[in-house]
Write an enzyme that holds these catalytic residues in place. Structure first.
Site, short mmCIF file in Angstrom:
data_model
loop_
_atom_site.label_atom_id
_atom_site.label_comp_id
_atom_site.label_asym_id
_atom_site.label_seq_id
_atom_site.Cartn_x
_atom_site.Cartn_y
_atom_site.Cartn_z
N SER A 142 62.77 72.38 -31.77
CA SER A 142 61.83 73.47 -31.48
C SER A 142 62.63 74.67 -31.03
CB SER A 142 60.89 73.06 -30.34
OG SER A 142 60.15 74.19 -29.89
N TYR A 155 59.44 69.55 -21.92
CA TYR A 155 59.48 69.71 -23.38
C TYR A 155 60.81 70.34 -23.81
CZ TYR A 155 58.02 71.12 -28.11
OH TYR A 155 57.94 71.30 -29.48
N1 LIG Z 1 53.56 73.19 -34.18
C1 LIG Z 1 54.50 73.93 -33.61
O1 LIG Z 1 54.32 75.13 -33.36
C2 LIG Z 1 55.83 73.31 -33.28
C3 LIG Z 1 56.84 74.15 -32.81
C4 LIG Z 1 58.07 73.61 -32.50
C5 LIG Z 1 58.30 72.27 -32.66
N2 LIG Z 1 57.31 71.46 -33.11
C6 LIG Z 1 57.61 70.03 -33.24
O2 LIG Z 1 57.16 69.55 -34.48
C7 LIG Z 1 56.91 68.15 -34.37
C8 LIG Z 1 55.59 67.85 -35.06
O3 LIG Z 1 54.55 68.46 -34.34
P1 LIG Z 1 53.28 69.12 -35.06
O4 LIG Z 1 53.29 70.54 -34.70
O5 LIG Z 1 53.22 68.72 -36.47
O6 LIG Z 1 52.08 68.48 -34.21
P2 LIG Z 1 51.25 67.14 -34.42
O7 LIG Z 1 50.37 67.27 -35.61
O8 LIG Z 1 50.63 66.84 -33.12
O9 LIG Z 1 52.36 66.08 -34.76
C9 LIG Z 1 53.00 65.30 -33.82
C10 LIG Z 1 53.16 63.90 -34.40
O10 LIG Z 1 53.92 63.11 -33.50
C11 LIG Z 1 53.34 61.81 -33.48
N3 LIG Z 1 53.56 61.19 -32.18
C12 LIG Z 1 53.25 61.67 -30.95
N4 LIG Z 1 53.56 60.78 -30.01
C13 LIG Z 1 54.09 59.71 -30.65
C14 LIG Z 1 54.60 58.46 -30.22
N5 LIG Z 1 54.59 58.09 -28.94
N6 LIG Z 1 55.08 57.62 -31.16
C15 LIG Z 1 55.08 57.96 -32.46
N7 LIG Z 1 54.60 59.11 -32.93
C16 LIG Z 1 54.10 59.97 -32.03
C17 LIG Z 1 51.84 62.03 -33.72
O11 LIG Z 1 51.28 60.92 -34.41
P3 LIG Z 1 50.39 59.81 -33.68
O12 LIG Z 1 49.54 60.51 -32.66
O13 LIG Z 1 49.62 59.20 -34.79
O14 LIG Z 1 51.38 58.88 -33.08
C18 LIG Z 1 51.82 63.25 -34.63
O15 LIG Z 1 51.69 62.88 -35.99
C19 LIG Z 1 56.92 67.83 -32.88
O16 LIG Z 1 58.13 67.20 -32.54
C20 LIG Z 1 56.84 69.19 -32.22
O17 LIG Z 1 57.47 69.21 -30.96
C21 LIG Z 1 56.08 71.96 -33.41
#
Ligand SMILES: NC(=O)c1ccc[n+]([C@@H]2O[C@H](COP(=O)([O-])OP(=O)(O)OC[C@H]3O[C@@H](n4cnc5c(N)ncnc54)[C@H](OP(=O)(O)O)[C@@H]3O)[C@@H](O)[C@H]2O)c1
Length: 263
Positions: A142, A155
């Protein structure tokens, strides 16, 4: 250029958001997909969509907070004779609470989910990575892993830790490529699952997320970076300016970051 066709990608957090969008990008390139996460129903839906693109989909439940669940995934991989050529460490949760309002269990939860879970998984996959002529790990960190940010102490720490670990690994093992995907604000549900100080879910869509980059666009940029074996790729909009401001004028970053809405 990296060859994607008939290879296998393991994606953590593949049932939603960036992980889901990346699964479709890999499938479009002919890569078979091993989809993991806690919500099986989501993973099954993504599998169906990937298989429509002509690739084979596998689903295995995974909770990165539970080492026994990571062991089960590795057993699933080995007992099915699978050999992931690409590993996308994407799963993660965010935070919306001041440092001293966050219970220590929140710090632990963020580190366990975002950092230790991935580290444990990679170590358990050692036999696939050490012996292989080539391997590629994409780590979804991130922009908040590049600097501190209000309401995100745990985070930011968990995301920064990923850089240290996986950059060192890449230096030690030149046949293992590591690409850091560094998103800014992407339109996903990440803010809804973000944790408050008491560990409960924030449950709301942040304006920052709602106005973020389209998730498919993000995944397209990410897979291009993987294809080019880039070390790092920042993905997002104007918020990425903060990375340059932090690097070149840290004093200005401190002024701006205190003023920017953390939602
Ligand atoms: N969206 C943004 O603006 C942004 C910015 C910077 C970084 N990121 C990073 O991108 C990644 C994906 O996030 P996203 O934005 O796509 O949001 P998201 O849709 O909430 O995706 C997060 C994923 O992580 C999985 N997850 C959470 N806790 C878990 C656990 N204990 N074990 C296994 N899987 C787990 C969730 O699946 P389940 O709930 O089914 O387990 C979900 O599919 C994250 O690492 C986030 O920090 C996102």
């Amino acid at each position: 250029m990296v060859e994607f066709k008939d290879k296998l990608v393991l994606i953590t957090g593949a049932g939603s958001g960036i992980g889901e969008a990346l699964a479709y990008q890999f499938a479009q390139k002919g890569t078979n997909v091993l989809l993991t996460g806690r919500r099986r129903a989501n993973l099954e839906k993504v599998k169906v969509e990937c298989e429509k693109m002509g690739v084979k989909g596998y689903v295995c439940e995974l909770d990165l907070e539970q080492y026994s669940s990571i062991d089960s995934l590795v057993e699933y991989i080995d007992s099915n004779g699978l050999n992931p050529n690409f590993i996308v460490l994407n799963a993660g949760i965010s935070q919306r609470a001041l440092t001293f309002d966050s219970d220590f269990s929140v710090d632990q939860k963020l580190m366990n989910t975002n950092y230790f879970g991935s580290v444990y998984l990679i170590k358990k996959l050692r036999h696939h990575l050490i012996g292989a002529p080539k391997a590629h790990i994409a780590v979804n960190t991130s922009i908040s892993g590049l600097f501190g940010f209000p309401l995100r102490s745990a985070y930011c720490a968990s995301k920064r830790a990923l850089f240290g670990f996986f950059e060192s690994l890449a230096l030690e093992y030149p046949h293992i490529k590591v690409t850091f995907i560094i998103p800014g604000r992407i339109r996903t549900e990440i803010s809804r699952s973000a944790v408050l100080g008491d560990g409960s879910k924030f449950g709301e869509m942040d304006p920052g997320q709602a106005n973020g980059m389209d998730v498919t666009k993000c995944a397209k940029i990410a897979i291009k970076a993987i294809a080019k074996e880039k070390h790092k790729k920042l993905i997002g909009g104007t918020e990425l300016l903060m990375a340059y401001i932090y690097k070149y004028t840290p004093w200005l970053y401190y002024i701006l970051a205190r003023k920017v809405s953390a939602h």
